[in-house]
Design a protein around this motif. Structure first.
Motif, PDB file in Angstrom:
ATOM      1  N   ILE A  31     -12.325  -0.614  12.207  1.00  0.00           N
ATOM      2  CA  ILE A  31     -11.609   0.395  11.468  1.00  0.00           C
ATOM      3  C   ILE A  31     -10.155  -0.006  11.340  1.00  0.00           C
ATOM      4  CG2 ILE A  31     -10.903   2.923  11.504  1.00  0.00           C
ATOM      5  CD1 ILE A  31     -13.527   3.704  12.509  1.00  0.00           C
ATOM      6  N   VAL A  32      -9.363  -0.145  12.424  1.00  0.00           N
ATOM      7  CA  VAL A  32      -8.222  -0.672  12.534  1.00  0.00           C
ATOM      8  C   VAL A  32      -7.878  -1.848  11.633  1.00  0.00           C
ATOM      9  CG1 VAL A  32      -6.525  -1.771  14.086  1.00  0.00           C
ATOM     10  CG2 VAL A  32      -7.885  -0.039  14.862  1.00  0.00           C
ATOM     11  N   LEU A  33      -8.781  -2.597  11.406  1.00  0.00           N
ATOM     12  CA  LEU A  33      -8.602  -4.046  10.650  1.00  0.00           C
ATOM     13  C   LEU A  33      -8.740  -3.648   9.165  1.00  0.00           C
ATOM     14  CD1 LEU A  33     -10.511  -6.687  12.470  1.00  0.00           C
ATOM     15  CD2 LEU A  33      -8.187  -6.402  12.428  1.00  0.00           C
ATOM     16  N   LEU A  34      -9.507  -2.668   8.820  1.00  0.00           N
ATOM     17  CA  LEU A  34      -9.753  -2.094   7.419  1.00  0.00           C
ATOM     18  C   LEU A  34      -8.460  -1.497   7.119  1.00  0.00           C
ATOM     19  CD1 LEU A  34     -13.674  -1.279   7.537  1.00  0.00           C
ATOM     20  CD2 LEU A  34     -12.712  -3.166   6.312  1.00  0.00           C
ATOM     21  N   SER A  35      -7.917  -0.780   8.087  1.00  0.00           N
ATOM     22  CA  SER A  35      -6.647   0.106   7.496  1.00  0.00           C
ATOM     23  C   SER A  35      -5.739  -0.742   6.968  1.00  0.00           C
ATOM     24  CB  SER A  35      -6.462   0.882   8.613  1.00  0.00           C
ATOM     25  OG  SER A  35      -5.727   0.115   9.701  1.00  0.00           O
ATOM     26  N   PHE A  36      -5.665  -2.310   7.425  1.00  0.00           N
ATOM     27  CA  PHE A  36      -4.512  -3.121   7.055  1.00  0.00           C
ATOM     28  C   PHE A  36      -4.850  -3.432   5.611  1.00  0.00           C
ATOM     29  CE2 PHE A  36      -3.958  -3.954  11.621  1.00  0.00           C
ATOM     30  CZ  PHE A  36      -2.531  -3.950  11.524  1.00  0.00           C
ATOM     31  N   LEU A  37      -5.980  -3.107   4.904  1.00  0.00           N
ATOM     32  CA  LEU A  37      -6.109  -3.464   3.662  1.00  0.00           C
ATOM     33  C   LEU A  37      -5.398  -2.596   2.501  1.00  0.00           C
ATOM     34  CD1 LEU A  37     -10.042  -3.956   3.562  1.00  0.00           C
ATOM     35  CD2 LEU A  37      -8.154  -5.734   3.633  1.00  0.00           C
ATOM     36  N   LEU A  38      -4.943  -1.393   3.333  1.00  0.00           N
ATOM     37  CA  LEU A  38      -3.944  -0.444   2.436  1.00  0.00           C
ATOM     38  C   LEU A  38      -2.851  -0.698   2.291  1.00  0.00           C
ATOM     39  CD1 LEU A  38      -5.541   2.973   4.196  1.00  0.00           C
ATOM     40  CD2 LEU A  38      -5.918   2.054   1.908  1.00  0.00           C
ATOM     41  N   LEU A  39      -2.305  -1.796   3.178  1.00  0.00           N
ATOM     42  CA  LEU A  39      -1.132  -2.405   3.176  1.00  0.00           C
ATOM     43  C   LEU A  39      -0.170  -2.661   1.705  1.00  0.00           C
ATOM     44  CD1 LEU A  39       1.543  -2.646   5.203  1.00  0.00           C
ATOM     45  CD2 LEU A  39       0.741  -5.129   5.318  1.00  0.00           C
ATOM     46  N   PRO A  40      -1.258  -3.401   1.029  1.00  0.00           N
ATOM     47  CA  PRO A  40      -0.488  -3.788  -0.481  1.00  0.00           C
ATOM     48  C   PRO A  40      -0.452  -2.342  -1.349  1.00  0.00           C
ATOM     49  CG  PRO A  40      -2.417  -5.097   0.125  1.00  0.00           C
ATOM     50  CD  PRO A  40      -2.314  -4.080   1.358  1.00  0.00           C
ATOM     51  N   PHE A  41      -0.924  -1.482  -1.032  1.00  0.00           N
ATOM     52  CA  PHE A  41      -0.771  -0.214  -1.734  1.00  0.00           C
ATOM     53  C   PHE A  41       0.320   0.558  -1.333  1.00  0.00           C
ATOM     54  CE2 PHE A  41      -5.197  -1.484  -1.933  1.00  0.00           C
ATOM     55  CZ  PHE A  41      -5.285  -1.890  -3.307  1.00  0.00           C
ATOM     56  N   LEU A  42       1.023   0.304  -0.300  1.00  0.00           N
ATOM     57  CA  LEU A  42       1.903   1.057   0.564  1.00  0.00           C
ATOM     58  C   LEU A  42       3.585   0.356  -0.401  1.00  0.00           C
ATOM     59  CD1 LEU A  42       0.989   1.286   3.961  1.00  0.00           C
ATOM     60  CD2 LEU A  42       0.793   3.007   2.080  1.00  0.00           C
ATOM     61  N   GLY A  43       4.360   1.464  -0.809  1.00  0.00           N
ATOM     62  CA  GLY A  43       5.709   1.146  -1.222  1.00  0.00           C
ATOM     63  C   GLY A  43       6.756   0.974  -0.003  1.00  0.00           C
ATOM     64  N   ARG A  44       7.611   0.252  -0.614  1.00  0.00           N
ATOM     65  CA  ARG A  44       8.760  -0.273   0.441  1.00  0.00           C
ATOM     66  C   ARG A  44       9.826   0.321   0.080  1.00  0.00           C
ATOM     67  NH1 ARG A  44       5.054  -4.179   0.270  1.00  0.00           N
ATOM     68  NH2 ARG A  44       3.969  -5.035   2.182  1.00  0.00           N
ATOM     69  N   ASN A  45      10.631   0.931   0.879  1.00  0.00           N
ATOM     70  CA  ASN A  45      12.129   1.394   0.401  1.00  0.00           C
ATOM     71  C   ASN A  45      12.762   1.908   1.501  1.00  0.00           C
ATOM     72  OD1 ASN A  45      13.881   2.316  -0.921  1.00  0.00           O
ATOM     73  ND2 ASN A  45      12.737   3.716  -2.413  1.00  0.00           N
ATOM     74  N   PHE A  46      14.323   1.969   1.605  1.00  0.00           N
ATOM     75  CA  PHE A  46      14.829   2.217   2.756  1.00  0.00           C
ATOM     76  C   PHE A  46      15.036   3.562   3.220  1.00  0.00           C
ATOM     77  CE2 PHE A  46      19.214   2.868   4.954  1.00  0.00           C
ATOM     78  CZ  PHE A  46      19.099   1.676   5.692  1.00  0.00           C
ATOM     79  N   PHE A  47      14.887   4.520   1.908  1.00  0.00           N
ATOM     80  CA  PHE A  47      14.680   5.937   2.129  1.00  0.00           C
ATOM     81  C   PHE A  47      13.507   6.463   1.520  1.00  0.00           C
ATOM     82  CE2 PHE A  47      19.399   5.671   2.474  1.00  0.00           C
ATOM     83  CZ  PHE A  47      19.654   6.057   3.687  1.00  0.00           C
ATOM     84  N   PRO A  48      12.863   7.619   2.247  1.00  0.00           N
ATOM     85  CA  PRO A  48      11.639   8.042   1.584  1.00  0.00           C
ATOM     86  C   PRO A  48      12.015   8.564   0.356  1.00  0.00           C
ATOM     87  CG  PRO A  48      12.332   9.623   3.369  1.00  0.00           C
ATOM     88  CD  PRO A  48      13.067   8.141   3.518  1.00  0.00           C
ATOM     89  N   PRO A  49      10.806   9.020  -0.723  1.00  0.00           N
ATOM     90  CA  PRO A  49      11.300   9.782  -1.991  1.00  0.00           C
ATOM     91  C   PRO A  49      12.016  11.045  -1.785  1.00  0.00           C
ATOM     92  CG  PRO A  49       8.931   9.514  -1.541  1.00  0.00           C
ATOM     93  CD  PRO A  49       9.469   8.682  -0.546  1.00  0.00           C
ATOM     94  N   VAL A  50      12.866  11.521  -2.384  1.00  0.00           N
ATOM     95  CA  VAL A  50      13.161  13.007  -2.379  1.00  0.00           C
ATOM     96  C   VAL A  50      13.130  13.557  -3.767  1.00  0.00           C
ATOM     97  CG1 VAL A  50      14.978  12.313  -0.695  1.00  0.00           C
ATOM     98  CG2 VAL A  50      15.835  12.141  -3.074  1.00  0.00           C
ATOM     99  N   GLU A  51      13.191  14.832  -3.526  1.00  0.00           N
ATOM    100  CA  GLU A  51      13.336  15.720  -4.664  1.00  0.00           C
ATOM    101  C   GLU A  51      14.711  16.093  -5.299  1.00  0.00           C
ATOM    102  OE1 GLU A  51      10.827  19.186  -4.324  1.00  0.00           O
ATOM    103  OE2 GLU A  51       9.001  17.867  -3.704  1.00  0.00           O
TER     104      GLU A  51
END
Length: 574
Positions: free
Chosen positions: A545-565
């Motif tokens: 399960i831990v190794l399979l969770s790393f497959l989600l890494l390409p779908f995660l965005g990268r930014n200095f701050f989280p999105p805001v409204e």
């Protein structure tokens, strides 16, 4: 720490007063501490802007910026690095200093170096425009001055000379010159054919204007009983009179300015333009400078607007745009709301597990006091109330409950054994003093690396670490002082005695909850026994399960701050 518990039982009002002082100073700190979106990013920067009309970028870099940078490196201390940009007619040099530098002293050194280097630069150059700013000097409010009838020159004049001086009185604000509009300027339009017919050049016009349009202060003359101001008519009082200046005698005829040129009230070529709802406008930007609260600057500015509008013509419309206070309030209130929800859920959890409103009241009193203690220390250190510090406090709420909860629960355990209240308090505190101290140190040491961060990350995350650490220290001190004091007043000897008859809604609800919790615990024990019996399969499944969770890494965005409204949209088109 057992000694301080004994003092708390002997001198209870001392620590009641201590709690009241924390409450008073904490509330005052929450009100007076500046509020902002992010902590103050105090990277000290001084910028020097050189100007020399008509000089191309290569010459600006080699004849001005080069010598200035060498002078800075030899006369100014604590420089981190220097960045420069050479443009047509302008050179911008940014001097980045070490974080510990005295910015006022650095500013004075840069200004002195700017005067020293003048003798090495091209003749006729003026000293640079030197200003200090940091990453926190950002636009927080913009004022649009628009009109459907007034010219752009009039709009710029009102913004520069009428509105800007009044806004400069707002504490913590910096007001640069307006953006947009036309800069008023007296211009002389030359008639090239007329110049050629008289055998004149543009330089002849420049020389004649320089010789006759002079400012010559004469002084005063004492005549009789009076001292008269003496003024020479060597500069016209109206720009139209420049048309009557003689330029040169050609073939016995005096050629005047009006013969070869036209003097008018104009403006230089416009390089920027502002429209508000389709009308010409100028945009005035208000920058946050210093540690003043963003909300206070915007509130003080808006309070001045009615007074400013009263002095403007009816044709002018002054509109506030780009208001950052909306975002600041929304961001701060979101974090406060989440912290309150966490505190309420924590209180409900305590009530469910302990089944005593008295014990819950003691714990719910200590948690806000620990938060207020942290706010007081943060205010004394010059920090602001921002998303990072509030996020640290919200993070600490779930941890703060540990000290008081463990202390109260252990006291209740000794009360159920039939001991007196005071003895139960002493025995309960004695048993947990070492685990509580070790727990405090373990949690605080997690945030120690944040104090070693440098650059922007350090300015952002150090306040968060400080908020958590100070809240934890406050909670630990309160659990050894105020919690025993309140427990001595509120807890009863027979409240948790074994076998005693229990009544009341909370008691019945807590019994049902304990029955369900005990059932869940038995099921967990069975699941744990199954996992221990199938150790290999459990480990394989876990790591899979831990190794399979790393497959989600390409779908995660990268930014200095989280999105805001944000209720605003800005488009930058180049």
């Amino acid at each position: 720490m057992i000694g301080i518990v004994r003092i708390a039982l002997r001198r209870p009002y001392t620590f009641i007063v201590m709690a009241m002082l924390i409450l008073i100073f904490g509330v005052l700190s929450a009100i007076r501490t500046p509020k902002d979106i992010l902590p103050n990013i105090g990277i000290p920067v001084v910028a020097a802007v050189w100007s020399y009309n008509g000089m191309p970028p290569d010459d600006m870099s080699g004849r001005i910026v080069y010598y200035y940078e060498r002078t800075l490196s030899s006369q100014v201390n604590n420089i981190s690095h220097i960045e420069s940009e050479s443009m047509f007619g302008y050179g911008v040099i940014k001097i980045f200093f070490q974080p510990s530098v005295n910015i006022n002293g650095a500013l004075a050194q840069v200004a002195a170096a700017s005067q020293t280097v003048l003798k090495l630069l091209p003749p006729g150059i003026n000293p640079p425009y030197v200003l200090s700013f940091n990453a926190s000097s950002v636009p927080i409010l913009q004022l649009a001055l628009s009109s459907k009838s007034l010219s752009q020159s009039r709009l710029f004049d009102y913004g520069q000379n009428f509105i800007r001086p009044q806004l400069a009185t707002v504490e913590g604000s910096a007001i640069p010159s307006p953006y947009g509009g036309k800069l008023p300027q007296i211009q002389i339009d030359l008639d090239q054919r007329a110049l050629q017919s008289y055998g004149l050049s543009a330089q002849d016009v420049v020389v004649a204007l320089a010789k006759q349009n002079l400012i010559t202060p004469v002084g005063t003359a004492k005549i009789g009983l009076f001292e008269w101001d003496v003024a020479l008519n060597d500069a016209p009082s109206a720009f139209e009179d420049l048309n009557n200046l003689p330029i040169k005698r050609v073939n016995g005829t005096v050629v005047y300015m009006r013969d070869v040129a036209n003097v008018r009230n104009g403006s230089p070529p416009q390089t920027n333009i502002v429209h508000v709802d389709g009308s010409h406008a100028v945009l005035m930007t208000i920058l946050k400078a210093g540690a003043t609260s963003t909300l206070d600057i915007i509130a003080d500015t808006k309070a001045l607007l009615p007074q400013i509008e009263a002095s403007l013509p009816p044709a002018l419309k002054l509109t506030a745009v780009g208001d950052q206070s909306v975002f600041v309030i929304s961001a701060v209130m979101s974090v406060v709301r989440e912290a309150c929800i966490a505190a309420v859920l924590t209180g409900l959890m305590i009530l469910v597990f302990l089944g005593s409103w008295r014990s819950t009241a003691i714990i719910t009193i200590s948690i806000p006091l620990a938060v207020l203690f942290s706010l007081t220390v943060l205010g004394m250190l010059g920090e602001t109330i921002n998303v990072m510090t509030l996020g640290g406090l919200a993070l600490a709420v779930g941890i703060l409950v540990d000290d008081a909860t463990v202390t109260i629960e252990n006291m209740n355990y000794h009360l159920e054994m039939g001991k007196e209240v005071e003895q139960s308090i002493m025995d309960g505190a004695r048993q947990i003093v070492v685990p509580a101290t070790v727990s405090l140190l373990c949690i605080c040491i997690v945030f120690v690396p944040m104090f070693g961060l440098g650059g922007v990350a350090g300015y952002l995350f150090r306040p968060l670490a400080e908020a958590v650490v100070f809240a934890m220290i406050g909670s630990y001190v309160l659990s050894r002082t105020l919690v025993p004091t309140l427990a001595n007043f509120l807890l009863e000897k027979h409240q948790h005695r074994r076998g005693a008859a229990k009544r009341g809604f909370f008691t019945r609800f807590q019994r049902r909850f304990e029955y369900g919790f005990e059932l869940m615990r038995r099921n967990y024990v069975g699941l744990l026994a199954l996992a221990l019996a199938w150790r290999a399969r459990t480990l394989i499944g876990f790591f899979s399960i831990v190794l399979l969770s790393f497959l989600l890494l390409p779908f995660l965005g990268r930014n200095f701050f989280p999105p805001v409204e944000s209720p605003q949209i800005k488009l930058h088109v180049r």
